[in-house]
Design a protein around this motif. Structure first.
Motif, mmCIF file in Angstrom:
data_model
loop_
_atom_site.group_PDB
_atom_site.id
_atom_site.type_symbol
_atom_site.label_atom_id
_atom_site.label_comp_id
_atom_site.label_asym_id
_atom_site.label_seq_id
_atom_site.Cartn_x
_atom_site.Cartn_y
_atom_site.Cartn_z
ATOM 1 N N TYR A 138 0.948 -1.196 -0.057
ATOM 2 C CA TYR A 138 0.038 -0.039 0.068
ATOM 3 C C TYR A 138 0.862 1.276 -0.081
ATOM 4 C CZ TYR A 138 -2.853 3.856 1.873
ATOM 5 O OH TYR A 138 -3.297 5.118 2.225
ATOM 6 N N ARG A 139 1.780 1.189 0.705
ATOM 7 C CA ARG A 139 2.800 2.339 0.849
ATOM 8 C C ARG A 139 3.282 2.952 -0.439
ATOM 9 N NH1 ARG A 139 7.728 3.610 0.908
ATOM 10 N NH2 ARG A 139 8.440 1.566 0.559
ATOM 11 N N ILE A 140 3.726 1.767 -1.115
ATOM 12 C CA ILE A 140 4.685 2.000 -2.421
ATOM 13 C C ILE A 140 3.833 2.548 -3.418
ATOM 14 C CG2 ILE A 140 5.811 0.582 -4.366
ATOM 15 C CD1 ILE A 140 6.884 -1.222 -2.070
ATOM 16 N N GLN A 141 2.428 1.757 -3.486
ATOM 17 C CA GLN A 141 1.404 1.911 -4.325
ATOM 18 C C GLN A 141 0.897 3.585 -4.256
ATOM 19 O OE1 GLN A 141 -1.987 -0.775 -5.660
ATOM 20 N NE2 GLN A 141 -2.853 0.562 -4.829
ATOM 21 N N THR A 142 0.602 3.696 -3.054
ATOM 22 C CA THR A 142 0.069 5.172 -2.771
ATOM 23 C C THR A 142 1.101 6.298 -2.984
ATOM 24 O OG1 THR A 142 -1.326 4.243 -0.937
ATOM 25 C CG2 THR A 142 -1.169 6.647 -1.208
ATOM 26 N N THR A 143 2.397 5.953 -2.675
ATOM 27 C CA THR A 143 3.538 6.885 -2.913
ATOM 28 C C THR A 143 3.555 6.998 -4.474
ATOM 29 O OG1 THR A 143 4.589 6.132 -1.117
ATOM 30 C CG2 THR A 143 6.038 7.373 -2.569
ATOM 31 N N LYS A 144 3.263 6.152 -5.182
ATOM 32 C CA LYS A 144 3.217 6.381 -6.756
ATOM 33 C C LYS A 144 2.518 7.275 -7.069
ATOM 34 C CE LYS A 144 3.821 3.189 -9.724
ATOM 35 N NZ LYS A 144 3.513 2.248 -10.730
ATOM 36 N N ARG A 346 0.216 8.140 14.573
ATOM 37 C CA ARG A 346 -0.683 9.003 14.528
ATOM 38 C C ARG A 346 -0.513 10.452 14.782
ATOM 39 N NH1 ARG A 346 -6.207 8.883 15.297
ATOM 40 N NH2 ARG A 346 -6.344 6.459 15.659
ATOM 41 N N ILE A 347 0.435 10.840 15.654
ATOM 42 C CA ILE A 347 0.942 12.131 15.996
ATOM 43 C C ILE A 347 1.535 12.553 14.712
ATOM 44 C CG2 ILE A 347 2.714 13.416 17.054
ATOM 45 C CD1 ILE A 347 2.283 11.564 19.568
ATOM 46 N N ASP A 348 2.721 11.707 13.987
ATOM 47 C CA ASP A 348 3.104 12.173 12.642
ATOM 48 C C ASP A 348 2.133 12.534 11.765
ATOM 49 O OD1 ASP A 348 5.885 11.882 13.773
ATOM 50 O OD2 ASP A 348 6.050 9.828 13.159
ATOM 51 N N PHE A 349 1.178 11.636 11.453
ATOM 52 C CA PHE A 349 -0.020 11.996 10.571
ATOM 53 C C PHE A 349 -0.539 13.199 10.727
ATOM 54 C CE2 PHE A 349 -4.317 11.787 9.014
ATOM 55 C CZ PHE A 349 -4.249 11.210 7.843
ATOM 56 N N LEU A 350 -0.798 13.552 11.841
ATOM 57 C CA LEU A 350 -1.582 14.867 12.304
ATOM 58 C C LEU A 350 -0.640 16.064 12.044
ATOM 59 C CD1 LEU A 350 -3.866 13.550 15.611
ATOM 60 C CD2 LEU A 350 -4.575 13.992 13.284
ATOM 61 N N LYS A 351 0.541 15.865 12.317
ATOM 62 C CA LYS A 351 1.585 17.082 12.209
ATOM 63 C C LYS A 351 1.670 16.990 10.594
ATOM 64 C CE LYS A 351 5.619 15.775 11.698
ATOM 65 N NZ LYS A 351 6.921 15.177 11.833
ATOM 66 N N GLU A 352 1.730 15.985 10.063
ATOM 67 C CA GLU A 352 1.746 16.475 8.452
ATOM 68 C C GLU A 352 0.613 16.690 7.975
ATOM 69 O OE1 GLU A 352 4.684 16.609 7.390
ATOM 70 O OE2 GLU A 352 5.727 15.091 8.576
ATOM 71 N N ALA A 353 -0.467 16.437 8.319
ATOM 72 C CA ALA A 353 -1.803 17.194 7.897
ATOM 73 C C ALA A 353 -1.863 18.528 8.047
ATOM 74 C CB ALA A 353 -2.986 16.643 8.589
ATOM 75 N N GLU A 354 -1.370 19.012 9.207
ATOM 76 C CA GLU A 354 -1.268 20.498 9.533
ATOM 77 C C GLU A 354 -0.225 21.081 8.717
ATOM 78 O OE1 GLU A 354 -2.453 24.026 11.085
ATOM 79 O OE2 GLU A 354 -3.360 22.010 11.453
ATOM 80 N N ASN A 355 0.994 20.517 8.727
ATOM 81 C CA ASN A 355 2.009 21.117 7.789
ATOM 82 C C ASN A 355 1.426 21.058 6.048
ATOM 83 O OD1 ASN A 355 3.882 21.197 9.691
ATOM 84 N ND2 ASN A 355 4.881 19.316 9.278
ATOM 85 N N LEU A 356 0.651 19.995 5.852
ATOM 86 C CA LEU A 356 0.184 19.993 4.393
ATOM 87 C C LEU A 356 -0.882 21.278 4.147
ATOM 88 C CD1 LEU A 356 0.389 18.472 1.934
ATOM 89 C CD2 LEU A 356 -1.433 17.104 2.544
ATOM 90 N N PHE A 390 5.431 15.918 2.731
ATOM 91 C CA PHE A 390 4.282 15.851 3.716
ATOM 92 C C PHE A 390 3.346 14.505 3.323
ATOM 93 C CE2 PHE A 390 4.817 20.664 4.533
ATOM 94 C CZ PHE A 390 6.037 20.514 5.159
ATOM 95 N N ASN A 391 2.968 14.521 2.063
ATOM 96 C CA ASN A 391 2.154 13.608 1.700
ATOM 97 C C ASN A 391 2.648 12.282 1.775
ATOM 98 O OD1 ASN A 391 -0.512 14.451 0.660
ATOM 99 N ND2 ASN A 391 0.609 15.552 -0.961
ATOM 100 N N ARG A 392 4.092 12.139 1.397
ATOM 101 C CA ARG A 392 4.649 10.747 1.656
ATOM 102 C C ARG A 392 4.933 10.404 2.926
ATOM 103 N NH1 ARG A 392 9.435 9.734 -2.890
ATOM 104 N NH2 ARG A 392 9.482 7.668 -1.630
ATOM 105 N N ASN A 393 5.176 11.565 3.706
ATOM 106 C CA ASN A 393 5.191 11.234 5.471
ATOM 107 C C ASN A 393 3.948 10.690 5.795
ATOM 108 O OD1 ASN A 393 7.996 12.051 5.365
ATOM 109 N ND2 ASN A 393 7.528 13.761 6.286
ATOM 110 N N GLN A 394 2.806 11.185 5.240
ATOM 111 C CA GLN A 394 1.372 10.763 5.794
ATOM 112 C C GLN A 394 1.223 9.376 5.309
ATOM 113 O OE1 GLN A 394 -1.276 13.682 4.514
ATOM 114 N NE2 GLN A 394 -2.111 13.903 6.439
ATOM 115 N N VAL A 395 1.730 8.956 4.361
ATOM 116 C CA VAL A 395 1.451 7.454 3.950
ATOM 117 C C VAL A 395 2.404 6.812 4.651
ATOM 118 C CG1 VAL A 395 1.762 5.793 1.947
ATOM 119 C CG2 VAL A 395 0.722 8.354 1.459
#
Length: 414
Positions: A138-144, A346-356, A390-395
């Protein structure tokens, strides 16, 4: 709390379905892959066959020892009052002490139970491994997808830069920088393609199907609003811990069998001796065959062997208790680490969502400046690169989250 979606796609694929005490994070597609893996995986098949062998051995140990049958012919016939003995035929059967056969069956049944637990552990580990590789896919496919979206965005920037060059508000260097950035993303995309090919082959090999078979992975995953509840005490129900209990039970049954083996053994038999009639005189019961029932007792006078086995069983129990305690502590450590990584994800996801969100605002400001002819393509490229990161970090955060949830499920679910 509602989690903000990643830009350019929506999280619409729920991968949580319920068990008695835990939420399992297997999507519908993943569940089907797990089922295929359990059916096809040769290691699981071997564990299943070992369990079948162990069950069949219960029938083996439930029987008596071989019946002894012998025959002898007298070359020189011994004479008796009623005639000469011509031959001797014997049959003998040893019978273990009362309860010995039941003890053997109980011991073998305990061994079969340990084989079954090993089979269950192997299946659970296989499910975990399939899930881990699935989330990596999933990570590889979504990153693509993210990289492709960045390339599309760069194409729009390229058009803006070309127009700006024509009107003299930007230099050719800005245009070339965008193309350099495109080349970099194309290289990233090529590397991701290679990663995806290798990951699919590994995934299909785990399922024991054709390595070129297509793999369907969820288009998008989302973080649940709340984490499912689990406690470190749930680990005591893990099958890896239960396995030590089953091993301890098998040693207990082995000791009970050892005590039965130390008891006397009974033997019953029958001798038959055919007798020839006497011709030199007439006697009562002339030529009457001899039938002689027998009973015997085998007494273990030297019991050092059985005492040694008992002592070995005591040591085995101590070893198993130590191993169980050590393994329990190790699993608790794994659980604590999985909780930490899951929460960090979860913390990283929320952080990257705010950064994005902030990066999008900056992008909008820069693009509005294009209308006034003051666009800075260096800043545009910087913001675009930040959005990609930021998008890649969220994935990556989503992948880490679900990998750890899969581990937590393995450790705590029954």
């Amino acid at each position: 709390m509602i989690i903000q979606p990643i830009r350019c796609w929506q999280f619409v694929f729920a991968i949580i379905f319920f068990s008695a005490n835990a939420v399992k994070v297997y999507s519908q597609d993943l569940a089907s892959y797990i089922e295929v893996a359990e059916e096809n995986n040769t290691a699981i098949q071997a564990f299943d066959l070992n369990y079948e062998i162990a069950k069949e051995k219960i029938n083996e140990v439930g029987g008596l020892s071989d019946t002894e049958i012998s025959a002898a012919y007298f070359v020189s016939t011994p004479e008796t009052r009623v005639g000469s003995q011509r031959a001797r035929f014997s049959v003998k059967q040893m019978i273990p002490w009362f309860g010995t056969i039941a003890a053997r069956e109980n011991y073998q049944n305990a061994l079969a139970n340990t084989e079954y637990v090993n089979y269950v552990i192997a299946k659970r580990k296989l499910r975990l491994e399939v899930a881990q590789k699935y989330y990596e896919l999933y990570r590889i496919q979504t990153t693509k997808k993210i990289v492709n979206e960045s390339l599309d965005l760069l194409s729009k920037y390229e058009e803006l830069a070309l127009n700006a060059v024509e009107v003299g508000t930007a230099s050719a260097v800005d245009f070339l920088k965008i193309q350099i950035r495109q080349n970099d993303l194309l290289a990233q995309l090529a590397l991701l393609d290679e990663d995806l090919k290798a990951a699919k082959i590994q995934f299909n090999a785990l399922l024991n199907i054709e390595v070129e078979s297509a793999v369907q992975v969820a288009d998008s995953l989302y973080l649940p609003a709340e984490d499912f509840e689990s406690t470190i005490t749930d680990i005591s129900s893990n099958y890896e811990i239960l396995n030590y209990d089953k091993l301890a039970e098998s040693i207990l049954q082995e000791e009970l069998l050892n005590q039965r083996d130390a008891a006397p053994k009974l033997g019953i038999g029958l001798d038959y001796l055919p007798v020839s009639e006497r011709t030199d005189m007439v006697v009562e019961n002339n030529g009457k065959d001899i039938i002689m029932p027998m009973i015997s007792v085998s007494v273990p006078l030297f019991t050092s062997k059985y005492k040694s086995i008992s002592r070995q069983n005591e040591i085995k129990q101590a070893v198993i208790n130590a191993q169980k305690s050590d393994r329990l502590n190790l699993l608790k450590g794994m659980y604590a680490d999985a909780i930490r990584i899951r929460n960090s994800a979860r913390i990283d996801f929320l952080k990257e969502a705010e950064n994005l969100k902030q990066a999008r605002n900056a992008e909008e400001i820069l693009l509005k400046n294009y209308e006034t002819g003051t666009i800075d393509f260096n800043e545009i490229l910087d913001i675009q690169e930040l959005q990609l990161r930021f998008n890649r970090n969220q994935v990556d955060a989503i992948m880490r989250y679900y990998k750890q949830v899969a581990i937590i499920n393995y450790l705590t679910s029954k």
